[in-house]
Design a protein around this motif. Structure first.
Motif, PDB file in Angstrom:
ATOM      1  N   TRP A  27       8.194   5.647   1.440  1.00 23.13           N
ATOM      2  CA  TRP A  27       9.342   4.510   1.164  1.00 23.13           C
ATOM      3  C   TRP A  27       9.398   3.540   2.139  1.00 23.13           C
ATOM      4  O   TRP A  27       9.573   2.495   1.525  1.00 23.13           O
ATOM      5  N   PRO A  28       9.403   3.545   3.311  1.00 28.29           N
ATOM      6  CA  PRO A  28       9.772   2.513   4.311  1.00 28.29           C
ATOM      7  C   PRO A  28       8.523   1.412   4.000  1.00 28.29           C
ATOM      8  O   PRO A  28       8.775   0.250   3.980  1.00 28.29           O
ATOM      9  N   GLY A  29       7.327   1.835   4.017  1.00 29.19           N
ATOM     10  CA  GLY A  29       6.119   0.686   3.834  1.00 29.19           C
ATOM     11  C   GLY A  29       6.395   0.278   2.506  1.00 29.19           C
ATOM     12  O   GLY A  29       6.042  -0.941   2.335  1.00 29.19           O
ATOM     13  N   PHE A  30       6.554   1.200   1.381  1.00 36.74           N
ATOM     14  CA  PHE A  30       6.736   0.676   0.129  1.00 36.74           C
ATOM     15  C   PHE A  30       7.994  -0.305  -0.135  1.00 36.74           C
ATOM     16  O   PHE A  30       7.482  -1.522  -0.597  1.00 36.74           O
ATOM     17  N   ALA A  31       9.051  -0.036   0.464  1.00 37.08           N
ATOM     18  CA  ALA A  31      10.208  -0.941   0.329  1.00 37.08           C
ATOM     19  C   ALA A  31       9.786  -2.251   1.069  1.00 37.08           C
ATOM     20  O   ALA A  31      10.025  -3.379   0.546  1.00 37.08           O
TER      21      ALA A  31
END
Ligand code: GLY
Length: 392
Positions: free
Chosen positions: A84-88
């Motif tokens: 999620w952190p990279g995706f966001a």
């Protein structure tokens, strides 16, 4: 399965490489990833983003939602939450959109001695799995979140359980997909044979059952939205998940002043909001955080989660139809599972990557002879959005 690079995204001129049925978070994320790899992509949905992602709170909670007997699902949730952190960051970079991604973490709390006993049993199980759960006594708990009621007996911190705002997420995913060349066809799909593409991805939430014959059922959830007074932010920062006199409730604070309070879990398919559900959710929420009695009640809403017989998603080729890929049945976990679902399905579409191990427990062929006939797509109609509309 397909792989010819796109030279145009004008769908009327050439057959698309990928048709995605369902314009919810899963559908648009798959469309974004596929279009970014140069594939011609169309997304079919008469009302994108209007399904249960519109109701969803947006909790990214692989720890708090690690339940007994769901180890494989917990592993997938953890994998996706890690993406999620990279995706966001990538989504924000590509679109400039603020998707309301917040990382203050989640407090799990018990109101009474009995509530705390129930909660502690689950926390012990979550710790056994190696998940980061930190028990907190009442005093450090209230130091972290002073707005909690003095009656709250204890809690635990799931620092890595974050949140995102689904009502910001879906438009951002759509923008990213469209910028990469994906095209919306704002019409319902009644049968898969009406769709012409190299590969078809069914991300149509509860509507996936009628399209694929897979056992996806609606699980109703009622949710409230409150607003803090005077345009200010809510008086608490963490996502709060409470055990309250035997009821389960969550409260999700947003920077905008909104607080999402949820949710019922009902084996029903209507979208009615009942006075009893509103009463139970509000009573539990106010028991935990008394100040919210002063907030405005701005919305009451129901949505339908796509549940499956084992409450885990269905990901992979539809038996007998290798060019039809299913991405549905995300039940209570659609938002958190969006990144990993998009990556796995895109790998299947392109024939790249090594998704077999992650996908193995979730393949459609685990359901033998479901009603309607596995692998025998049937006609269906979609009164609402055809998005894969589970939520967190
Ligand atoms: N994951 C939260 C809900 O389904 O209500």
């Amino acid at each position: 399965m397909t792989g010819r690079p796109a030279t145009t995204n004008v769908v009327s001129q050439r057959r698309p490489d990928v048709a995605v049925v369902g314009g919810g978070p899963i559908g648009w994320a798959v469309a974004w990833r596929c279009a970014a790899r140069g594939l011609r992509v169309v997304v079919h949905d008469p009302a994108p983003g209007s399904g249960a992602s519109h109701v969803a709170a947006g909790m990214l909670a692989p720890v708090a939602e690690a339940y007994f007997g769901e180890r494989e699902l917990t592993a997938l949730l953890t994998e996706s939450a890690g993406r999620w952190p990279g995706f966001a960051a990538e989504l924000t970079e590509v679109t400039g959109a603020d998707i309301g991604y917040r990382t203050e973490g989640t407090l799990m709390v018990g109101l009474t001695v009995d509530d705390l006993a129930e909660a502690r049993r689950l926390w012990a199980y979550q710790q056994e799995l190696g998940l980061p759960v930190t028990p907190l006594r009442p005093s450090p708990l209230r130091d972290r979140e002073p707005a909690l009621a003095p009656r709250v007996r204890g809690g635990a911190l799931a620092a890595t359980d974050h949140q995102v705002d689904p009502r910001r997420l879906v438009p951002a995913l759509r923008l990213a997909a469209e910028r990469a060349g994906a095209v919306l066809v704002a019409e319902p799909v009644r049968r898969l044979s009406d769709v012409t593409a190299g590969a078809t991805v069914v991300a149509a939430g509860c509507g996936s059952a009628a399209l694929t014959g897979l056992p996806v059922r609606p699980v109703k959830g009622q949710v409230l939205r409150l607003r803090a007074p005077d345009g200010g932010p809510p008086g608490f920062r963490h996502v709060i998940r409470g055990y309250v006199d035997g009821e389960h409730v969550y409260l999700v604070p947003r920077d905008s002043g909104e607080v999402v309070v949820g949710a019922t879990v009902e084996e029903r398919s209507d979208l009615d909001v009942s006075a009893g559900a509103v009463l139970r959710l509000l009573r539990a929420a106010v028991d935990l955080l008394p100040e919210i009695a002063e907030y405005d009640l701005v919305e009451t809403l129901a949505g339908l989660r796509p549940g499956t017989p084992d409450n885990a998603p269905i990901l992979g080729p539809l038996p007998g139809h290798p060019d039809v890929l299913v991405a549905t049945g995300h039940h209570r976990h659609g938002i958190v599972l969006t990144p990993v679902t998009a990556d796995l399905i895109t790998d299947l579409v392109t024939g790249e990557g090594n998704s077999d191990t992650l996908l193995a427990p979730f393949r459609p062929d685990r359901f033998a002879d479901p009603p309607g006939g596995l692998g025998a797509p049937v006609a269906g109609t979609f009164p609402h959005s055809t998005e894969e509309n589970s939520w967190n």
